[in-house]
Design a protein around this motif. Structure first.
Motif, short mmCIF file in Angstrom:
data_model
loop_
_atom_site.label_atom_id
_atom_site.label_comp_id
_atom_site.label_asym_id
_atom_site.label_seq_id
_atom_site.Cartn_x
_atom_site.Cartn_y
_atom_site.Cartn_z
N TYR A 284 -32.23 -0.28 -57.30
CA TYR A 284 -33.10 0.41 -58.44
C TYR A 284 -32.67 1.73 -58.81
O TYR A 284 -32.40 1.98 -59.90
CB TYR A 284 -34.43 0.12 -58.19
N PRO A 288 -31.80 0.64 -62.64
CA PRO A 288 -33.10 0.77 -62.66
C PRO A 288 -33.78 -0.50 -63.44
O PRO A 288 -33.95 -0.30 -64.54
CB PRO A 288 -33.29 2.03 -63.29
N ASP A 289 -33.56 -1.35 -63.11
CA ASP A 289 -33.89 -2.84 -63.55
C ASP A 289 -35.53 -2.90 -63.22
O ASP A 289 -36.02 -2.81 -62.11
CB ASP A 289 -33.26 -3.94 -62.97
N PRO A 290 -36.35 -3.04 -64.18
CA PRO A 290 -37.76 -3.41 -63.93
C PRO A 290 -38.27 -4.41 -62.98
O PRO A 290 -39.12 -4.41 -62.34
CB PRO A 290 -38.38 -3.49 -65.32
N GLU A 291 -37.06 -5.56 -63.05
CA GLU A 291 -37.53 -6.50 -62.21
C GLU A 291 -37.55 -6.27 -60.82
O GLU A 291 -38.26 -6.92 -59.96
CB GLU A 291 -36.26 -7.60 -62.38
N LYS A 293 -38.26 -3.31 -59.63
CA LYS A 293 -39.28 -2.45 -59.29
C LYS A 293 -40.59 -3.33 -59.04
O LYS A 293 -41.31 -3.27 -58.07
CB LYS A 293 -39.69 -1.59 -60.20
N LYS A 294 -40.53 -4.40 -59.66
CA LYS A 294 -41.72 -5.44 -59.65
C LYS A 294 -41.51 -5.99 -58.35
O LYS A 294 -42.49 -6.35 -57.65
CB LYS A 294 -41.71 -6.56 -60.74
N PHE A 432 -40.29 5.85 -56.08
CA PHE A 432 -41.03 5.63 -57.34
C PHE A 432 -42.31 6.52 -57.33
O PHE A 432 -43.25 6.36 -58.15
CB PHE A 432 -41.75 4.03 -56.91
#
Length: 674
Positions: A284, A288-291, A293-294, A432
């Motif tokens: 990330y 910085p891929d939201p996937e 982080k999820k 985060f």
């Protein structure tokens, strides 16, 4: 009222869930220890050493087929002293007898069944055996030993020499340096194994092996080799969409049996999930891929929900089987989903590749093949609406799944695996800035300190039912020190870094081998086995010697301990020829080589608010910095002679030379990137 058990053996007094699973077998199992070994010597019987772990599917199969079979058990009890070993509690025994079986059979695995002389020297072994061949082997070995014990003794001596030779490494005397050209050769060889369609390595089964991908990202950063980092992202994307990931409950299964990451070996291990959290966090920072982080948030939620004790320790694993069937808890019939989601089932089934015939043994493993944009267009939805439907549907199916019989939980706590998860929480907090992640990390270390650490910084391996009974191994010390270094970087609390130093010093006193410059896996205080092993290769957990070399490198910089850095360098020199020859299982060593070639920057943040000022350094992918800081007088040499007064000041240093102090992240980055 429970029906009384027909049989109860010596495992009944153990705490390991795996050993307790076998406590009512008709086999007269013993735990490893003096009682069993003395009995074998006294009765002149071969040892049968059977090694496995509680989440192991084929271990359960062999138990049902053979160890619960009264006729086979009678043969085992008559001719052998039978010992059950939890490989997770006793990796030292697993190393020795796995090495032996690999020499005998050319391969290993679990369950591991090794026959040995009464003194513990192995003579024969293998992995899973079906009942017929197993009974034949038992009878043939028993008869052979009775007729010609001398032949067994001779073979055992030769096999012992082979096991010892596998753990031998010579200290390299020449002092050549590591070069970028060598790294290029190494990664050229590694790239030949890439599966450029599905990620990971070619073929099947597919193991995540996250330790490799850290070295890939670091090398790509310094070399500009974009193919390497693209392979990392492809692998992470495919794993996140595949069946190896639990799309309802979060967390990853052990590995995939196919090339597409679809069909998992369904057990969930703490160590896999810990390392994968750290890997997705690191990725990330680079992309910085939201996937990503999820995945991190969902996996940590799974850990907190299912693998965390009330005191803050982390449990070991969740079984692959429920109701005696592998994967039953996780798979679905399409009609089940249609009944639970009467209005949204079509969308959900297309999103997660659910069909009438199923994608595995007539059932459906949830995985994502289709693109969200295509599905949204087909059903005239916005991406946000589609996401909302999927999330709502996942919650409904997850609640329904909770009504099923759950797979078994192995609730023992292991120091090294806890250290990996402690590090994962600290890594997630750094990037985060989620305070809850830090709270979990700190609570876990408090648990370790209270229950698994002694005043002299010696450690225990295990904890269960308020007891810690097994002396820790090198991986426990190495991974805990590494986690504490990460926790220090996350908090700038010097207590953690100083504790890491004390653990490393204890390890040097009790595990270090002066002749080779490497570390033994067992302490000098442990009872002797037939061989004192050393661990060099990365497997599902990073090589304990490689982690120690990294620890020496980092603490050498933090504490100005040049001898630590030189020991780290010597360890890497010892390994270099093996790494270049076959680099696939040396990811952490390769990462260390990259750090020696591209020396790190020491970034020291001091003044009124260093914790706030450090945050931008974690948002950006900066694999070549060692961060330190504080608000007052420091016991860490890297912070000596720094001005702590007034506004926050940042010092960027390299090779003991510091640049002009600056006040902002942007100014520091100019010094780092110039």
């Amino acid at each position: 009222m429970h029906k009384p058990h027909k049989y109860t053996n010596h495992l009944i007094h153990e705490s390991s869930p795996y050993l307790l699973q076998h406590a009512h077998n008709p086999v007269n199992w013993y735990p490893w220890g003096k009682e069993a070994l003395d009995k074998a010597q006294k009765e002149n019987k071969l040892l049968l050493i059977s090694i496995g772990y509680s989440a192991c599917h084929w271990c359960h199969v062999m138990e049902r087929e053979s160890f619960e079979n009264e006729e086979i058990a009678q043969v085992m009890n008559t001719h052998f002293v039978c010992i059950k070993v939890d490989r997770e509690e006793r990796p030292d025994l697993d190393h020795v007898y796995m090495n032996a079986v690999q020499l005998i059979a050319g391969q290993g695995g679990w369950p591991l069944n090794c026959f040995a002389l009464p003194d513990g020297k192995p003579v024969y072994g293998g992995t899973y055996f079906s009942p017929g061949p197993w009974k034949d082997i038992l009878l043939n070995l028993a008869k052979g030993y009775q007729v010609d014990a001398g032949r067994f003794e001779k073979y055992a001596m030769d096999l012992k020499k082979g096991v010892i030779s596998l753990n031998k490494i010579d200290q390299v005397d020449h002092a050549d340096e590591f070069t970028p050209e060598e790294l290029q050769v190494i990664f050229s060889k590694i790239s030949q194994h890439f599966d450029t369609d599905n990620g990971g390595s070619r073929g099947a089964p597919k193991f995540p092996l996250p330790v490799n991908y850290f070295s890939f990202m670091r090398y790509s950063y310094h070399s500009g080799n974009h193919e390497i980092v693209q392979q990392v992202m492809l692998t992470l994307d495919k794993m996140a969409k595949g069946g190896i990931y639990d799309h309802l409950g979060g967390g990853f299964a052990r590995y995939a049996v196919d090339r597409q990451w679809l069909v998992p070996h369904f057990e969930k291990m703490l160590y896999d999930n810990a390392q994968l959290v750290s890997l997705y966090v690191e990725a990330y920072r680079l992309k910085p891929d939201p996937e990503y982080k999820k995945i991190v948030y969902e996996t940590l939620h799974f850990i907190e929900r299912e693998l965390t004790s009330p005191e803050g320790g982390f449990y070991s694993s969740i079984d692959a089987d429920s109701d005696g069937v592998e994967g039953k808890y996780y798979v679905w019939d399409k009609n089940e989903i249609e009944a639970l989601l009467p209005e949204q089932s079509a969308i959900f089934c297309e999103y997660f590749d659910v069909s009438e015939n199923g994608n595995w043994q007539g059932k459906n493993i949830l995985n994502r093949k289709n693109q969200e944009l295509q599905i949204a267009k087909k059903y005239h939805l916005s991406i946000e609406e589609l996401e909302r439907i999927i999330q709502q549907s996942k919650k409904i199916l997850f609640r329904s799944r909770l009504q099923r019989n759950k797979p078994g939980l192995d609730d023992k706590v292991l120091t090294s695996w806890n250290a990996l998860m402690l590090k994962a929480y600290a890594d997630a907090y750094k990037v985060f800035d989620e305070n809850h992640f830090l709270e979990c990390a700190v609570k876990n270390y408090s648990f370790i300190e209270k229950n698994l650490m002694n005043d002299d910084f010696s450690l225990y391996r295990n904890y269960k039912n308020n007891h810690s009974t097994i002396n820790a191994f090198l991986e426990d010390y190495a991974l805990l020190a590494d986690a504490l270094i990460t926790l220090y970087q996350a908090t700038l609390n010097e207590y953690y870094l100083i504790t890491a130093l004390r653990i490393i010093e204890y390890t040097l006193q009790n595990f270090y081998d002066d002749q080779s410059g490497m570390f033994f896996f067992t302490s000098a205080k442990d009872p002797k086995l037939i061989a004192r092993t050393k661990e060099f290769l990365d497997h599902v957990i990073p090589s304990s010697n490689a982690v120690m070399a990294q620890n020496l490198f980092k603490t050498g910089h933090y504490f100005a301990r040049g001898e630590f850095i030189e020991r780290s360098r010597q360890m890497l020199r010892n390994m270099k020829n093996q790494i270049i020859k076959n680099p696939v299982y040396y990811g952490l060593w390769i990462d260390l080589m990259t750090q020696f070639i591209h020396q790190p920057y020491e970034v020291c943040i001091v003044g009124s608010n260093p914790n706030e000022s450090k945050k931008p350094f974690f948002q950006k992918y900066l694999p070549h910095i060692l961060l330190a800081g504080g608000q007052g007088k420091s016991e860490i040499p890297i912070l000596a002679n720094r001005s702590f007064a007034g506004e926050t000041t940042i010092y960027v240093c390299r090779d003991r030379v510091c640049q002009q102090p600056v006040q902002s992240f942007a100014e520091a980055m100019k010094q780092i990137e110039k």
